[in-house]
Design an enzyme around this catalytic site. Structure first.
Site, PDB file in Angstrom:
ATOM      1  N   ASP A 173     -13.283  20.799  -2.803  1.00 29.04           N
ATOM      2  CA  ASP A 173     -13.490  20.031  -4.042  1.00 29.04           C
ATOM      3  C   ASP A 173     -12.181  19.411  -4.513  1.00 29.04           C
ATOM      4  O   ASP A 173     -12.134  18.245  -4.921  1.00 29.04           O
ATOM      5  CB  ASP A 173     -14.158  20.897  -5.132  1.00 29.04           C
ATOM      6  CG  ASP A 173     -13.554  22.283  -5.273  1.00 29.04           C
ATOM      7  OD1 ASP A 173     -12.710  22.666  -4.443  1.00 29.04           O
ATOM      8  OD2 ASP A 173     -13.910  22.994  -6.241  1.00 29.04           O
ATOM      9  N   ASP A 227     -17.542  15.268   7.309  1.00 34.80           N
ATOM     10  CA  ASP A 227     -18.496  14.163   7.163  1.00 34.80           C
ATOM     11  C   ASP A 227     -18.366  13.544   5.773  1.00 34.80           C
ATOM     12  O   ASP A 227     -18.234  12.326   5.622  1.00 34.80           O
ATOM     13  CB  ASP A 227     -19.924  14.695   7.378  1.00 34.80           C
ATOM     14  CG  ASP A 227     -20.967  13.609   7.171  1.00 34.80           C
ATOM     15  OD1 ASP A 227     -20.786  12.505   7.715  1.00 34.80           O
ATOM     16  OD2 ASP A 227     -21.951  13.858   6.459  1.00 34.80           O
ATOM     17  N   TYR A 237     -24.475  22.028  10.561  1.00 34.73           N
ATOM     18  CA  TYR A 237     -25.234  21.018  11.302  1.00 34.73           C
ATOM     19  C   TYR A 237     -26.066  21.647  12.413  1.00 34.73           C
ATOM     20  O   TYR A 237     -27.081  21.094  12.820  1.00 34.73           O
ATOM     21  CB  TYR A 237     -24.280  19.990  11.937  1.00 34.73           C
ATOM     22  CG  TYR A 237     -23.915  18.813  11.060  1.00 34.73           C
ATOM     23  CD1 TYR A 237     -23.275  18.997   9.844  1.00 34.73           C
ATOM     24  CD2 TYR A 237     -24.190  17.516  11.475  1.00 34.73           C
ATOM     25  CE1 TYR A 237     -22.926  17.919   9.047  1.00 34.73           C
ATOM     26  CE2 TYR A 237     -23.845  16.431  10.688  1.00 34.73           C
ATOM     27  CZ  TYR A 237     -23.217  16.633   9.475  1.00 34.73           C
ATOM     28  OH  TYR A 237     -22.875  15.562   8.704  1.00 34.73           O
ATOM     29  N   LYS A 270     -13.578  26.037   1.842  1.00 27.62           N
ATOM     30  CA  LYS A 270     -14.108  26.490   0.545  1.00 27.62           C
ATOM     31  C   LYS A 270     -14.043  28.013   0.566  1.00 27.62           C
ATOM     32  O   LYS A 270     -15.055  28.720   0.443  1.00 27.62           O
ATOM     33  CB  LYS A 270     -15.548  25.959   0.365  1.00 27.62           C
ATOM     34  CG  LYS A 270     -16.156  26.198  -1.000  1.00 27.62           C
ATOM     35  CD  LYS A 270     -15.561  25.364  -2.120  1.00 27.62           C
ATOM     36  CE  LYS A 270     -16.182  25.740  -3.452  1.00 27.62           C
ATOM     37  NZ  LYS A 270     -15.462  25.129  -4.611  1.00 27.62           N
ATOM     38  N   ASP A 292     -16.413   9.659   4.524  1.00 28.08           N
ATOM     39  CA  ASP A 292     -17.063   8.549   3.810  1.00 28.08           C
ATOM     40  C   ASP A 292     -16.232   8.210   2.573  1.00 28.08           C
ATOM     41  O   ASP A 292     -16.010   7.040   2.249  1.00 28.08           O
ATOM     42  CB  ASP A 292     -18.489   8.917   3.361  1.00 28.08           C
ATOM     43  CG  ASP A 292     -19.548   8.508   4.385  1.00 28.08           C
ATOM     44  OD1 ASP A 292     -19.216   8.464   5.586  1.00 28.08           O
ATOM     45  OD2 ASP A 292     -20.697   8.242   3.983  1.00 28.08           O
TER      46      ASP A 292
HETATM   47  C1  IPM Z   1     -21.350  10.545  10.815  1.00 23.70           C
HETATM   48  C2  IPM Z   1     -22.805  10.401  10.408  1.00 23.70           C
HETATM   49  C3  IPM Z   1     -23.626  11.448  11.156  1.00 23.70           C
HETATM   50  C4  IPM Z   1     -23.127  12.810  10.739  1.00 23.70           C
HETATM   51  C5  IPM Z   1     -25.141  11.342  10.966  1.00 23.70           C
HETATM   52  C6  IPM Z   1     -25.671   9.974  11.309  1.00 23.70           C
HETATM   53  C7  IPM Z   1     -25.867  12.402  11.745  1.00 23.70           C
HETATM   54  O1  IPM Z   1     -22.925  10.508   9.028  1.00 23.70           O
HETATM   55  O2  IPM Z   1     -21.062  10.448  12.023  1.00 23.70           O
HETATM   56  O3  IPM Z   1     -20.509  10.760   9.949  1.00 23.70           O
HETATM   57  O4  IPM Z   1     -23.547  13.347   9.699  1.00 23.70           O
HETATM   58  O5  IPM Z   1     -22.315  13.373  11.475  1.00 23.70           O
HETATM   59 MG    MG Z   2     -21.081  10.590   8.015  1.00 18.65          MG
END
Ligand code: IPM
Ligand code: MG
Length: 352
Positions: A219, A243, A141, A186, A247
């Site tokens: 993975d 990240d 990042y 990884k 999700d």
């Molecule tokens: C999160 C989001 C952020 C990230 C984005 C919006 C920059 O996806 O907080 O998970 O990738 O960290």
């Molecule tokens: Mg995110």
């Protein structure tokens, strides 16, 4: 107590969930006789529109002078032009770096009343109670980026001290929970992951011999999160893997709209934000799920303001509202009555 809280609404549904959060905060303050001095600053696309920058130095100053910072969401199609000189997300990265909040805690614990909202089978979800500790201020990042007409690159760098400090946070958490830590990397491919694994082994052997350490390739972790999610307790991982995996993990709870997060550094000041994005498709409709924001506020009350009773009570209010049938559209199944953002927030306030 008196606390100064800066709210950064951001873009899309950010302002809607931030407003929900503010009404919860004022309710908690009133009931418990606290004074929360709330102020708003700009971040993201709206900040680019108004100031030219996704996060101004003035906004950073205000955040640094606050006890806690609450963030809605950033980004949206309006600012997605790949050629644009600045992007909304840069504001969030700048904020995380400026506040030095390197440890992002993302708890995943499905609400029993919502098991059927998840695409996974309920029997896989019953015992799920895990926390992802995501490294937040390093890795790909923040590495140098290049782009010309034929190629592009993103550099992934980890300093040893960055790995040491995040592993310590995760290991301490594991000590308070089941005594197990799963480090995700990884290491079969990436040099940064090999440093991650070696450093993790060193810290754990020297400082946390009582915590059982497991390594998992990212993975495989993505697969096991769906195959046997209850296996996990504390997971520690680098920025981008965290990240992506969170999700994925959010679907164990039924919706991205349920998962809160706390970003912490070495002081008590923290940054609290739902893990979801700005959801441009539903922005402005008043239907966004405020639960992730409200659960993030519970984390804020506990971690930054040391208000444990208030935090527990807010989490209980969330559970109670959900158990009595309060649902936004993302977590409603088969004919359940659907509430808008304000109604859902009011249901939680009434349950507090
Ligand atoms: C999160 C989001 C952020 C990230 C984005 C919006 C920059 O996806 O907080 O998970 O990738 O960290
Ligand atoms: Mg995110």
């Amino acid at each position: 107590m008196r606390a100064k809280i800066t709210i950064l609404d951001g873009d899309g549904i950010g302002a809607e969930v931030a407003a929900a959060g503010e009404s919860i905060l004022q309710h908690v303050a009133k009931i418990n006789k606290h004074e929360f001095v709330v102020q708003h600053e700009l971040i993201g696309g709206i900040s680019i529109d108004e100031t030219g920058s996704p996060l101004t130095d003035g906004a950073i100053e205000e955040c640094l002078e606050s006890d806690a910072v609450l963030l809605g969401a950033v980004g949206g199609p309006k600012w997605d032009d790949p050629k644009a000189p600045v992007r909304p997300e840069q504001g969030l990265l700048k904020l995380r770096k400026a506040l030095a909040v390197y440890a992002n805690l993302r708890p995943v614990k499905p609400y029993p009343a919502l098991l059927s909202a998840s695409p996974l089978k309920s029997e896989l979800l019953k015992k799920v109670d895990l926390v992802v500790v995501r490294e937040l201020t390093g890795g790909i990042y923040f590495g140098a980026k290049t782009r010309d007409s034929h190629s592009a690159s993103d550099l992934c760098v980890y300093e040893k001290y960055e790995i040491e400090r995040i592993v310590r946070v995760a290991a301490k958490l594991a000590q308070q929970r089941s005594g197990r830590l799963c480090s995700v990397d990884k290491a079969n491919i990436l040099e940064t992951s090999r440093l991650w694994r070696d450093t993790t082994c060193e810290i754990m052997a020297n400082e946390f011999p009582d915590v059982a350490l497991e390594h998992m390739l990212v993975d495989a972790a993505a697969m096991h999160l769906l195959r046997k999610p209850a296996h996990f307790d504390v997971i520690v991982t680098e920025n981008m893997f965290g990240d992506i995996l969170t999700d994925e993990a959010s679907m164990l709870t039924g919706s991205m709209g349920m998962l809160p997060s706390a970003s912490l550094g070495d002081s008590t000041r923290g940054l609290y934000e739902p893990i979801h994005g700005s959801a441009p498709d539903i922005a402005g409709k008043g239907i966004a799920n405020p639960c992730a924001m409200i659960a993030s506020i519970a984390m804020m009350l506990r971690q930054s303001l040391d208000l444990h009773g208030e935090a527990n009570r807010l989490e209980q209010a969330l559970i109670k509202a959900i158990e009595t049938g309060a649902r936004t559209s993302d977590i409603a199944v088969r004919g359940e009555k659907v509430l808008g953002t304000t109604e859902m927030t009011n249901a939680i306030i009434s349950a507090y």
